[in-house]
Design an enzyme around this catalytic site. Structure first.
Site, PDB file in Angstrom:
ATOM      1  N   LYS A  46       1.140  -1.275  -0.201  1.00 54.23           N
ATOM      2  CA  LYS A  46      -0.115  -0.343   0.066  1.00 54.23           C
ATOM      3  C   LYS A  46       0.944   1.294   0.116  1.00 54.23           C
ATOM      4  O   LYS A  46       1.686   1.071   0.742  1.00 54.23           O
ATOM      5  CB  LYS A  46      -0.320   0.113   1.472  1.00 54.23           C
ATOM      6  CG  LYS A  46      -1.700   0.904   1.507  1.00 54.23           C
ATOM      7  CD  LYS A  46      -2.715   1.211   0.894  1.00 54.23           C
ATOM      8  CE  LYS A  46      -3.771   2.325   0.964  1.00 54.23           C
ATOM      9  NZ  LYS A  46      -4.595   2.385  -0.308  1.00 54.23           N
ATOM     10  N   CYS A 129      -2.477   9.853  -5.596  1.00 51.63           N
ATOM     11  CA  CYS A 129      -3.342   9.847  -4.795  1.00 51.63           C
ATOM     12  C   CYS A 129      -4.632  10.580  -5.869  1.00 51.63           C
ATOM     13  O   CYS A 129      -4.126  11.944  -4.655  1.00 51.63           O
ATOM     14  CB  CYS A 129      -2.955   9.645  -3.667  1.00 51.63           C
ATOM     15  SG  CYS A 129      -4.325   9.671  -2.704  1.00 51.63           S
TER      16      CYS A 129
HETATM   17  C1  DHB Z   1      -5.702   6.108  -2.556  1.00 51.58           C
HETATM   18  C2  DHB Z   1      -5.974   5.945  -3.806  1.00 51.58           C
HETATM   19  C3  DHB Z   1      -5.008   5.654  -4.641  1.00 51.58           C
HETATM   20  O1  DHB Z   1      -5.345   5.777  -6.152  1.00 51.58           O
HETATM   21  C4  DHB Z   1      -3.647   5.950  -4.433  1.00 51.58           C
HETATM   22  O2  DHB Z   1      -2.663   6.688  -5.382  1.00 51.58           O
HETATM   23  C5  DHB Z   1      -3.345   6.201  -3.317  1.00 51.58           C
HETATM   24  C6  DHB Z   1      -4.042   6.161  -2.531  1.00 51.58           C
HETATM   25  C7  DHB Z   1      -6.591   5.717  -1.172  1.00 51.58           C
HETATM   26  O3  DHB Z   1      -7.250   6.499  -1.524  1.00 51.58           O
HETATM   27  O4  DHB Z   1      -6.072   5.528  -0.136  1.00 51.58           O
END
Ligand code: DHB
Length: 310
Positions: A46, A129
């Site tokens: 993540k 993000c």
């Molecule tokens: C999140 C979503 C994304 O597309 C990303 O690149 C990083 C984080 C999110 O909302 O957690």
């Protein structure tokens, strides 16, 4: 004829060209270890921030016929926790890709420094993000992206790549390719979700996720043409010299094959993994093997970038 779906990116060998997309099933230690035990070709973390985050209020993910919408808000354990986990995850014998995010360039710099010492196989800098209220995606600011990437480039010793948002105009593909050529990146991951879409429940006359008035990143089946176009555009601009990880709209082996034809060396899976679970890797791998068998390809490089034009 033996088919081998392994691939090489920035000198790193991946036992399979399929892996999770950052964000999908990869927040906790348990999830990362499950990816390690699965037939995924890598473990992608993540996107991490300096401090642990619980993320945006729920509901923050919703799936529908054509894909998904999410506004998770970067729930993650914080980079110190991932720095501790990365060396342990190496026991699974597949590459680890650490995804780095942040709100200010200092966040990225600090995370990159610490994660660099944990020695992941690759680092994916997330410039895209879409879900933090008041925080625009860095990837749409070409000068800002250049500044940040140059700084990170001087810190990061493992192969450093970028995760980009979708671009919808050749001028933007060219502008970002120019930035990436100047910085010198080891790979490019395209695309992140289509930022700030809106899904509506007409029965309830209601949005389907809570954060940001219902706006969120769109993933899954319906984004495939945008993903393929971005893979193809960067493949052409880099003349095949920068490895591309294709992400977006992968539900079947055929979708993977299309990404490879457009120029991808590997493919990441998001929505499908969340919806189907880790068994998706084996199913999609089998489907891709069937296609390779029928067409006489032995490995992803045999068809990489081979898309024909009229
Ligand atoms: C999140 C979503 C994304 O597309 C990303 O690149 C990083 C984080 C999110 O909302 O957690």
């Amino acid at each position: 004829m033996s088919i081998n779906l392994s691939t090489v990116i920035a000198g790193v060998r991946f036992p399979s060209c399929l892996m999770n997309a950052a964000g999908a099933c990869c927040v906790t230690q348990e999830e990362l270890e499950a990816l390690g035990r699965s037939s995924a070709g890598a473990i992608v973390t993540k996107s991490m921030t300096p401090h642990p985050r619980t993320g945006n209020p729920s509901p923050r993910y919703y799936s529908f016929e054509g894909g998904s919408i999410n506004s998770m808000g970067l729930p993650n354990l914080g980079y110190p926790a991932y720095a501790r986990l990365i060396p342990e995850l190496k026991r699974f014998g597949k590459p680890i890709i650490a995804s780095i995010a942040g709100f200010r360039s200092q966040d990225f710099v600090e995370a990159a420094q610490v994660i660099n010492t944990a020695n992941p196989d690759l680092m994916e800098i997330n410039l895209s993000c879409p879900n933090i209220p008041g925080e625009p995606q860095i990837g749409y600011d070409f000068e800002g992206s250049k500044r940040l990437l140059k700084e990170l480039r001087s810190i990061v010793q493992v192969p450093m790549g970028v995760k980009l948002p979708p671009y919808f105009d050749p001028a933007h593909h060219e502008a970002m390719a120019e930035v990436l050529n100047q910085v010198g990146v080891a790979f490019v991951s395209v695309i992140n979700s289509l930022g700030n879409g809106l899904v509506v429940d007409p029965e309830k006359e209601l949005v389907v996720i809570k954060p940001k008035g219902g706006f969120g990143g769109i993933g899954g089946k319906i984004i495939k043409p945008v993903a393929l176009a971005n893979v193809r555009a960067f493949w052409k601009l880099f003349q095949g010299q920068v490895p591309i990880i294709g992400t977006g709209g992968v539900v079947t082996g055929t979708d993977v094959f299309e990404h490879l034809l457009c120029g991808a060396s590997a493919v990441q899976i998001g929505t499908t993994l969340v919806e189907e679970g880790l068994g998706a890797f084996e199913r999609i791998e089998k489907e891709l093997q069937g296609i390779f068998e029928k067409k006489g390809y032995q490995s992803p490089v045999d068809c990489r970038g081979a898309l024909r034009e009229l």
